[in-house]
Design a protein around this motif. Structure first.
Motif, PDB file in Angstrom:
ATOM      1  N   LEU A  55      -9.781  -0.121  12.575  1.00 15.39           N
ATOM      2  CA  LEU A  55      -8.744  -1.178  11.743  1.00 15.39           C
ATOM      3  C   LEU A  55      -7.210  -0.620  12.525  1.00 15.39           C
ATOM      4  O   LEU A  55      -6.420  -1.657  12.342  1.00 15.39           O
ATOM      5  CB  LEU A  55      -8.965  -0.522  10.419  1.00 15.39           C
ATOM      6  CG  LEU A  55      -8.010  -1.132   9.414  1.00 15.39           C
ATOM      7  CD1 LEU A  55      -8.223  -2.563   9.387  1.00 15.39           C
ATOM      8  CD2 LEU A  55      -8.031  -0.387   8.163  1.00 15.39           C
ATOM      9  N   THR A  70      -3.537  -8.481   6.014  1.00 14.58           N
ATOM     10  CA  THR A  70      -3.799  -8.113   4.698  1.00 14.58           C
ATOM     11  C   THR A  70      -5.257  -7.712   4.746  1.00 14.58           C
ATOM     12  O   THR A  70      -6.323  -8.231   5.265  1.00 14.58           O
ATOM     13  CB  THR A  70      -3.843  -9.192   3.324  1.00 14.58           C
ATOM     14  OG1 THR A  70      -2.505  -9.806   3.348  1.00 14.58           O
ATOM     15  CG2 THR A  70      -4.266  -8.708   2.144  1.00 14.58           C
ATOM     16  N   VAL A  71      -5.524  -6.308   4.281  1.00 16.45           N
ATOM     17  CA  VAL A  71      -6.818  -5.759   4.330  1.00 16.45           C
ATOM     18  C   VAL A  71      -7.326  -5.904   3.178  1.00 16.45           C
ATOM     19  O   VAL A  71      -6.905  -5.557   2.072  1.00 16.45           O
ATOM     20  CB  VAL A  71      -6.634  -4.146   4.846  1.00 16.45           C
ATOM     21  CG1 VAL A  71      -7.831  -3.491   4.628  1.00 16.45           C
ATOM     22  CG2 VAL A  71      -5.976  -3.938   6.038  1.00 16.45           C
ATOM     23  N   SER A  85       0.826  -1.388   0.094  1.00 18.58           N
ATOM     24  CA  SER A  85      -0.020  -0.066  -0.009  1.00 18.58           C
ATOM     25  C   SER A  85       0.797   1.311  -0.003  1.00 18.58           C
ATOM     26  O   SER A  85       0.397   2.369   0.105  1.00 18.58           O
ATOM     27  CB  SER A  85      -0.886   0.104   1.180  1.00 18.58           C
ATOM     28  OG  SER A  85      -0.162   0.120   2.211  1.00 18.58           O
ATOM     29  N   CYS A  92      -8.165   4.912   3.682  1.00 19.85           N
ATOM     30  CA  CYS A  92      -8.349   4.428   5.007  1.00 19.85           C
ATOM     31  C   CYS A  92      -7.417   3.568   5.475  1.00 19.85           C
ATOM     32  O   CYS A  92      -6.780   3.472   6.767  1.00 19.85           O
ATOM     33  CB  CYS A  92      -9.818   4.098   5.139  1.00 19.85           C
ATOM     34  SG  CYS A  92     -10.425   3.425   6.797  1.00 19.85           S
ATOM     35  N   ALA A  93      -7.147   2.493   4.718  1.00 23.34           N
ATOM     36  CA  ALA A  93      -6.296   1.405   5.154  1.00 23.34           C
ATOM     37  C   ALA A  93      -4.787   2.021   5.469  1.00 23.34           C
ATOM     38  O   ALA A  93      -4.354   1.685   6.294  1.00 23.34           O
ATOM     39  CB  ALA A  93      -6.366   0.464   4.138  1.00 23.34           C
ATOM     40  N   ARG A  94      -4.379   2.972   4.640  1.00 24.17           N
ATOM     41  CA  ARG A  94      -3.163   3.398   4.885  1.00 24.17           C
ATOM     42  C   ARG A  94      -3.065   4.362   5.982  1.00 24.17           C
ATOM     43  O   ARG A  94      -2.184   4.178   6.750  1.00 24.17           O
ATOM     44  CB  ARG A  94      -2.722   4.377   3.541  1.00 24.17           C
ATOM     45  CG  ARG A  94      -2.111   3.739   2.403  1.00 24.17           C
ATOM     46  CD  ARG A  94      -1.956   4.822   1.279  1.00 24.17           C
ATOM     47  NE  ARG A  94      -1.640   4.050  -0.242  1.00 24.17           N
ATOM     48  CZ  ARG A  94      -1.377   4.672  -1.261  1.00 24.17           C
ATOM     49  NH1 ARG A  94      -2.214   6.046  -1.273  1.00 24.17           N
ATOM     50  NH2 ARG A  94      -1.154   4.105  -2.286  1.00 24.17           N
ATOM     51  N   ASP A 144     -11.083   4.003   0.144  1.00 20.95           N
ATOM     52  CA  ASP A 144     -10.770   2.513   1.013  1.00 20.95           C
ATOM     53  C   ASP A 144      -9.290   2.408   1.170  1.00 20.95           C
ATOM     54  O   ASP A 144      -8.869   1.986   2.289  1.00 20.95           O
ATOM     55  CB  ASP A 144     -11.223   1.323   0.361  1.00 20.95           C
ATOM     56  CG  ASP A 144     -12.827   1.135   0.261  1.00 20.95           C
ATOM     57  OD1 ASP A 144     -13.575   1.690   1.239  1.00 20.95           O
ATOM     58  OD2 ASP A 144     -13.348   0.530  -0.542  1.00 20.95           O
ATOM     59  N   ALA A 168      -2.022  -0.002   7.474  1.00 20.30           N
ATOM     60  CA  ALA A 168      -1.888  -1.453   6.753  1.00 20.30           C
ATOM     61  C   ALA A 168      -0.668  -1.160   5.654  1.00 20.30           C
ATOM     62  O   ALA A 168      -0.618  -0.240   4.831  1.00 20.30           O
ATOM     63  CB  ALA A 168      -3.251  -1.600   5.866  1.00 20.30           C
ATOM     64  N   VAL A 204      -2.912  -4.342   0.895  1.00 18.96           N
ATOM     65  CA  VAL A 204      -3.988  -4.346   0.727  1.00 18.96           C
ATOM     66  C   VAL A 204      -4.812  -5.274  -0.486  1.00 18.96           C
ATOM     67  O   VAL A 204      -3.750  -5.593  -1.184  1.00 18.96           O
ATOM     68  CB  VAL A 204      -4.724  -3.056   0.312  1.00 18.96           C
ATOM     69  CG1 VAL A 204      -4.239  -1.861   1.532  1.00 18.96           C
ATOM     70  CG2 VAL A 204      -3.969  -2.317  -0.642  1.00 18.96           C
ATOM     71  N   LEU A 236     -12.326  -4.984   5.012  1.00 19.34           N
ATOM     72  CA  LEU A 236     -12.732  -3.670   5.349  1.00 19.34           C
ATOM     73  C   LEU A 236     -14.373  -3.508   5.354  1.00 19.34           C
ATOM     74  O   LEU A 236     -14.759  -2.826   6.435  1.00 19.34           O
ATOM     75  CB  LEU A 236     -12.296  -2.910   4.332  1.00 19.34           C
ATOM     76  CG  LEU A 236     -11.950  -1.416   4.687  1.00 19.34           C
ATOM     77  CD1 LEU A 236     -11.163  -1.024   5.730  1.00 19.34           C
ATOM     78  CD2 LEU A 236     -11.568  -0.434   3.548  1.00 19.34           C
ATOM     79  N   VAL A 287     -10.618  -3.613  -0.518  1.00 22.13           N
ATOM     80  CA  VAL A 287     -10.127  -2.321  -0.931  1.00 22.13           C
ATOM     81  C   VAL A 287     -10.531  -2.125  -2.344  1.00 22.13           C
ATOM     82  O   VAL A 287      -9.673  -2.291  -2.992  1.00 22.13           O
ATOM     83  CB  VAL A 287      -8.651  -2.283  -0.501  1.00 22.13           C
ATOM     84  CG1 VAL A 287      -8.257  -0.642  -0.805  1.00 22.13           C
ATOM     85  CG2 VAL A 287      -8.535  -2.604   1.075  1.00 22.13           C
TER      86      VAL A 287
END
Length: 527
Positions: A464, A479-480, A293, A491-493, A488, A497, A500, A448, A483
């Motif tokens: 998260l 692993t998210v 990511s 948000c994960a970053r 998305d 995370a 992804v 997610l 995404v």
């Protein structure tokens, strides 16, 4: 009385009596000859060789001998007939009874049902068929041996018989299936209460060796229609009801209903179509990319791995999603054939990828419980030349109890061989981050969408982030998944995370598209 005790067979007694009479008669004749003196009579008869008394004695002796021979011959025939009757009774018992449990068998059930159907006195009375099935019986046989399975069957069969009344006839059909045919059964409510009591009485731990084996099971119930009774129909309905009962965890029972029949036909057709699809090449595999990511531009992200997903192109219904057909595949056992095919397909495709690219393959509890599964996987890895650390088995650990020794042992063997283990369903993913778990996990896959449904949009990043921090503490990779949009990804970053998965950089790919991707990369590097 002494003769009766020494020779209980009446023909043998006749033989002994005949011998005794003959001997006594002969002795009496000779004694009379001596004391009475019959020399004058001998002279009158002209010097005959034998006296009258001797003739009579000889005749009596011959008669006694004939009686004795006849008696002993009849005694022998009587013994032979008794033996034949005993053998016939043994064969008859074996034909109508199960050799393991001693209960009446399927043949006896068919004859009893036919007799009941022909009985005019039973006309108009309701017949109930209760079909029992033991949960995880194959697992007991595979992990502890057939001796343990046989002991469980004998104990459960005895418990069922003990709990039933004379009008509730008990049978073992084979395997772990038992049947109770209830003549003149009461209303459904009363039958339901009886099944509840029966399940509690029957499905209790069974002592074996130095421990005890936990048992559980389900009961399917079918009731005869008014004025008609066909055993085959009742058994089929009870089996459908049993299938529904097994969907409920723990001890349960279910009555047949008409909608079960239509659901069964759909499921049966789907199973037949899957078998045909395996032969015709209707199944395929699509690959969802996973990315590191850190790349700011999603279009420039390069896959770090792929998650394999089974596809099925039905000739009439088009694309059928795994969520529709996989439950049927698992219940019917087809998952073993499909899973083997999928592993072969995926590992062959991965030969053309980068040597550092991982591939995630879903694995069901049925596959893990199958003897030899881990050996099959490691053999396929060796044959295709894929390094074991590139394979990630995504297991559904929520469906694997700690008592499933075979599945846990398979997971341990795979990890020992270098294969990585991941969990992806949400509850198992959280459990995978825990310090106490039935087996080690190399990666947790957090969806997610599931976290969003629990936390809401406002608290999504915070929750998260908490999960990712916990993963860092227990040193487990995450692993998210799911995404799909730039939001998305952001948000994960923000939550921290590092990997992804989803449609953020495009749709799922087939094996040819992935091969072309890596082929193009190699050409650019060569140039």
């Amino acid at each position: 009385m002494m003769l009766n005790s020494y020779a209980p067979n009446r023909f043998r007694r006749y033989a002994f009596a005949g011998l005794a009479i003959g001997l006594l008669t002969t002795l009496a004749m000779y004694a009379g000859d001596v004391f009475a003196g019959v020399s004058s009579i001998q002279s009158a008869l002209g010097g005959a060789t034998f006296t009258v008394s001797r003739v009579l004695a000889t005749a009596a002796s011959c008669l006694a001998l004939l009686l004795a021979v006849a008696g002993f011959r009849h005694a022998k025939l009587s013994r032979q007939l008794a033996g034949e009757r005993a053998r016939a009774e043994t064969l008859h018992h074996a034909a109508y009874h199960d050799s393991l449990t001693g209960l009446r068998n399927r043949h006896a059930l068919s004859e009893d049902a036919a007799a009941l159907s022909a009985d005019e006195g039973a006309a108009g009375k309701q017949i109930a068929v209760l079909l029992f099935d033991l949960d995880r019986f194959k697992l007991i046989n595979d992990t502890l041996g057939h001796a343990a399975g046989d002991e469980v069957l004998k104990v459960l069969g005895a418990r069922i018989a003990e709990a039933c009344q004379p009008d509730q006839l008990v049978y073992r059909l084979g395997g772990d299936e038992f049947v109770v045919m209830w003549k003149d059964a009461p209303c459904a409510a009363a039958i339901g209460r009886f099944c509840t009591r029966l399940s509690t009485a029957v499905f209790r731990p069974v002592d074996f060796g130095e421990g005890a084996l936990d048992t559980s099971g389900s009961i399917g119930i079918a009731l005869s229609d008014a004025g008609s009774f066909r055993l085959s129909d009742l058994l089929k309905r009870a089996d459908l009801a049993l299938y529904r009962a097994k969907e409920t965890p723990g001890l349960s029972h279910s009555f047949f209903s008409e909608e079960m029949d239509s659901a069964y036909r759909i499921r049966r057709d789907l199973e037949a179509d899957m078998r045909a699809g395996l032969s015709s090449g209707a199944f395929g595999v699509e690959y969802t990319p996973a990315y590191r990511s850190g790349m700011a531009n999603p279009s420039m992200m390069r896959p770090s791995g792929f998650t394999a997903r089974l596809t099925w192109h039905h000739p009439e219904h088009g694309i059928i999603l795994p969520e529709t057909f996989m439950p049927v595949a698992e219940e019917s056992g087809l998952i073993l054939m499909i899973g083997k095919w999928m592993f072969g397909e995926v590992l062959l495709a991965a030969q053309s990828w980068s040597k550092t690219t991982e591939v995630v393959v879903p694995v069901s509890p049925a596959q893990l419980s199958e003897p030899g599964f881990s050996d099959l996987v490691t053999s396929m890895l060796a044959n295709t030349g894929i390094a074991p650390h590139r394979l990630v088995c995504d297991v559904c650990t929520s469906a694997i109890p700690e008592s499933n020794v075979a599945a846990l042992a398979a997971i341990a063997r795979l990890r020992t061989a270098g294969v990585k283990i991941a969990v992806s369903e949400f509850s198992a993913g959280i459990a995978g981050l825990a310090m106490t778990r039935p087996h080690k996990v190399d990666r947790v896959r957090l969806d997610l969408a599931h976290i969003r449904a629990i936390a809401g949009e406002d608290r999504l990043a915070n929750m998260l982030g908490l999960f990712l921090q916990l993963a860092g503490v227990v040193e487990t990779a995450v692993t998210v998944t799911g995404v799909h949009t730039p939001d998305d990804l952001e948000c994960a970053r923000a939550a921290g995370a590092t990997e992804v998965e989803g449609r953020i950089a495009g749709p799922a790919l087939n094996k040819n598209e992935i091969a072309a991707m890596y082929s193009g990369t190699q050409e650019r590097l060569a140039g």
